[in-house]
Design a protein around this motif. Structure first.
Motif, mmCIF file in Angstrom:
data_model
loop_
_atom_site.group_PDB
_atom_site.id
_atom_site.type_symbol
_atom_site.label_atom_id
_atom_site.label_comp_id
_atom_site.label_asym_id
_atom_site.label_seq_id
_atom_site.Cartn_x
_atom_site.Cartn_y
_atom_site.Cartn_z
ATOM 1 N N GLN A 79 43.051 50.432 38.554
ATOM 2 C CA GLN A 79 42.204 50.386 39.746
ATOM 3 C C GLN A 79 40.834 51.006 39.478
ATOM 4 O O GLN A 79 39.816 50.495 39.949
ATOM 5 N N ASP A 80 40.810 52.095 38.728
ATOM 6 C CA ASP A 80 39.536 52.741 38.417
ATOM 7 C C ASP A 80 38.667 51.853 37.538
ATOM 8 O O ASP A 80 37.456 51.730 37.771
ATOM 9 N N LEU A 81 39.273 51.243 36.521
ATOM 10 C CA LEU A 81 38.506 50.332 35.670
ATOM 11 C C LEU A 81 37.964 49.164 36.482
ATOM 12 O O LEU A 81 36.807 48.754 36.312
ATOM 13 N N ALA A 82 38.769 48.622 37.374
ATOM 14 C CA ALA A 82 38.323 47.523 38.230
ATOM 15 C C ALA A 82 37.160 47.957 39.129
ATOM 16 O O ALA A 82 36.209 47.201 39.331
ATOM 17 N N ALA A 83 37.219 49.174 39.632
ATOM 18 C CA ALA A 83 36.122 49.679 40.472
ATOM 19 C C ALA A 83 34.846 49.856 39.664
ATOM 20 O O ALA A 83 33.744 49.673 40.182
ATOM 21 N N LEU A 84 34.992 50.185 38.382
ATOM 22 C CA LEU A 84 33.827 50.461 37.540
ATOM 23 C C LEU A 84 33.194 49.213 36.915
ATOM 24 O O LEU A 84 31.981 49.160 36.748
ATOM 25 N N ILE A 85 34.011 48.226 36.548
ATOM 26 C CA ILE A 85 33.428 47.054 35.861
ATOM 27 C C ILE A 85 33.648 45.747 36.610
ATOM 28 O O ILE A 85 33.190 44.699 36.155
ATOM 29 N N GLY A 86 34.358 45.771 37.712
ATOM 30 C CA GLY A 86 34.572 44.561 38.499
ATOM 31 C C GLY A 86 36.041 44.174 38.542
ATOM 32 O O GLY A 86 36.706 44.154 37.513
ATOM 33 N N GLU A 87 36.497 43.873 39.724
ATOM 34 C CA GLU A 87 37.909 43.539 39.948
ATOM 35 C C GLU A 87 38.360 42.348 39.103
ATOM 36 O O GLU A 87 39.466 42.329 38.582
ATOM 37 N N ALA A 88 37.513 41.351 38.941
ATOM 38 C CA ALA A 88 37.881 40.142 38.200
ATOM 39 C C ALA A 88 37.825 40.345 36.684
ATOM 40 O O ALA A 88 38.103 39.419 35.932
ATOM 41 N N ARG A 89 37.475 41.546 36.244
ATOM 42 C CA ARG A 89 37.319 41.822 34.811
ATOM 43 C C ARG A 89 38.481 42.605 34.212
ATOM 44 O O ARG A 89 38.535 42.796 33.007
ATOM 45 N N VAL A 90 39.428 43.060 35.032
ATOM 46 C CA VAL A 90 40.539 43.887 34.539
ATOM 47 C C VAL A 90 41.861 43.270 34.977
ATOM 48 O O VAL A 90 42.090 43.067 36.167
ATOM 49 N N TRP A 91 42.719 42.999 33.978
ATOM 50 C CA TRP A 91 44.000 42.354 34.253
ATOM 51 C C TRP A 91 45.127 43.049 33.505
ATOM 52 O O TRP A 91 44.912 43.664 32.471
ATOM 53 N N THR A 92 46.311 42.922 34.050
ATOM 54 C CA THR A 92 47.522 43.338 33.351
ATOM 55 C C THR A 92 48.396 42.090 33.208
ATOM 56 O O THR A 92 48.105 41.054 33.809
ATOM 57 N N ALA A 93 49.447 42.200 32.415
ATOM 58 C CA ALA A 93 50.343 41.052 32.228
ATOM 59 C C ALA A 93 51.240 40.905 33.449
ATOM 60 O O ALA A 93 51.569 41.907 34.088
ATOM 61 N N PRO A 94 51.614 39.725 33.779
ATOM 62 C CA PRO A 94 51.232 38.450 33.204
ATOM 63 C C PRO A 94 49.868 38.009 33.738
ATOM 64 O O PRO A 94 49.534 38.260 34.893
ATOM 65 N N LEU A 95 49.105 37.376 32.873
ATOM 66 C CA LEU A 95 47.787 36.876 33.257
ATOM 67 C C LEU A 95 47.936 35.615 34.108
ATOM 68 O O LEU A 95 48.781 34.767 33.815
ATOM 69 N N PRO A 96 47.093 35.469 35.122
ATOM 70 C CA PRO A 96 47.145 34.231 35.900
ATOM 71 C C PRO A 96 46.584 33.065 35.074
ATOM 72 O O PRO A 96 45.819 33.286 34.132
ATOM 73 N N PRO A 97 46.954 31.851 35.404
ATOM 74 C CA PRO A 97 46.444 30.697 34.667
ATOM 75 C C PRO A 97 44.909 30.675 34.676
ATOM 76 O O PRO A 97 44.276 30.952 35.692
ATOM 77 N N GLY A 98 44.346 30.382 33.536
ATOM 78 C CA GLY A 98 42.892 30.273 33.419
ATOM 79 C C GLY A 98 42.179 31.558 33.040
ATOM 80 O O GLY A 98 40.995 31.540 32.710
ATOM 81 N N VAL A 99 42.850 32.700 33.110
ATOM 82 C CA VAL A 99 42.220 33.970 32.735
ATOM 83 C C VAL A 99 42.458 34.200 31.245
ATOM 84 O O VAL A 99 43.603 34.268 30.795
ATOM 85 N N VAL A 100 41.355 34.290 30.509
ATOM 86 C CA VAL A 100 41.433 34.502 29.067
ATOM 87 C C VAL A 100 40.697 35.807 28.754
ATOM 88 O O VAL A 100 39.477 35.885 28.895
ATOM 89 N N PRO A 101 41.436 36.840 28.335
ATOM 90 C CA PRO A 101 40.769 38.120 28.051
ATOM 91 C C PRO A 101 39.920 38.037 26.789
ATOM 92 O O PRO A 101 40.246 37.307 25.853
ATOM 93 N N THR A 102 38.827 38.782 26.792
ATOM 94 C CA THR A 102 38.002 38.912 25.587
ATOM 95 C C THR A 102 38.334 40.197 24.846
ATOM 96 O O THR A 102 38.083 40.296 23.650
ATOM 97 N N GLN A 103 38.902 41.170 25.557
ATOM 98 C CA GLN A 103 39.275 42.453 24.968
ATOM 99 C C GLN A 103 40.682 42.827 25.431
ATOM 100 O O GLN A 103 41.086 42.480 26.534
ATOM 101 N N ARG A 104 41.375 43.554 24.555
ATOM 102 C CA ARG A 104 42.690 44.091 24.915
ATOM 103 C C ARG A 104 42.638 45.601 24.748
ATOM 104 O O ARG A 104 42.098 46.099 23.764
#
Length: 191
Positions: free
Chosen positions: A93-118
């Motif tokens: 939640q903190d990372l999402a607040a700092l860099i944007g909600e659509a930029r931070v994901w946990t598994a399982p990823l929704p269809p179409g979301v492709v992470p650039t960093q892990r």
């Protein structure tokens, strides 16, 4: 006379055993950041893979260092949620607040979301100081390119979060602040 004293002692013990203990006071790592948030959009989409904690933190009691190697559980004060669940949730939640909600994901990823960093985070220490004047956090984190084209970045972070008092509520607030500061460092690495 001896029998009377013995009876009184036995009755006293029985009454003490029957006295209900007060319910423990429960504490949580709140989702609300402890400071004002100034989000900065990041171009990276990060997948938070794992946040691990030492077994020491797999307890519900608030712990204070005692002596050279001991720990003291604060009687009647407990975490409302296991830290193994709360810490990853709050960090995400903190990372999402700092860099944007659509930029931070946990598994399982929704269809179409492709992470650039892990991102993997290993909490090594998350503990109040013996004098209750602060909470120390040590974390080793690994940030890797999802494509695997560059070597992963591995860092060790040490954070000290002061308390506003020595009572348990202040200790919990310092735990929360330490996690927020970790999220700030991680967000800076993702920008």
């Amino acid at each position: 006379m001896k029998n009377s004293l013995l009876m009184i002692a036995v009755l006293g013990l029985l009454m003490a055993c029957g006295t209900p203990q007060p319910a423990p006071r429960l504490y949580q790592l709140r989702a609300t950041p402890p400071v004002a948030v100034q989000p900065v959009a990041a171009s990276q989409i990060v997948q938070l893979l794992a946040v691990s904690l030492p077994e020491l933190l797999e307890r519900d009691a608030l712990l204070i260092p005692q002596g050279r190697a001991g720990l003291d559980a604060l009687t009647g004060h407990r975490w409302a949620e296991p830290l193994r669940d709360a810490v990853p949730r709050v960090l995400r939640q903190d990372l999402a607040a700092l860099i944007g909600e659509a930029r931070v994901w946990t598994a399982p990823l929704p269809p179409g979301v492709v992470p650039t960093q892990r991102l993997r985070v290993e909490i090594l220490v998350l503990q109040a100081r013996a004098d209750r004047g602060g909470v120390g956090l040590e974390a080793r984190w690994t940030l890797s390119d999802a494509s695997g084209s560059t070597p992963p970045r591995v860092e060790l972070t040490r954070i000290e979060a002061p308390t506003a008092g020595t009572e348990p509520d202040a200790l919990v607030a310092a735990h929360r602040l330490a996690l927020w500061r970790l999220a700030e460092q991680l967000a800076a690495a993702l920008r």
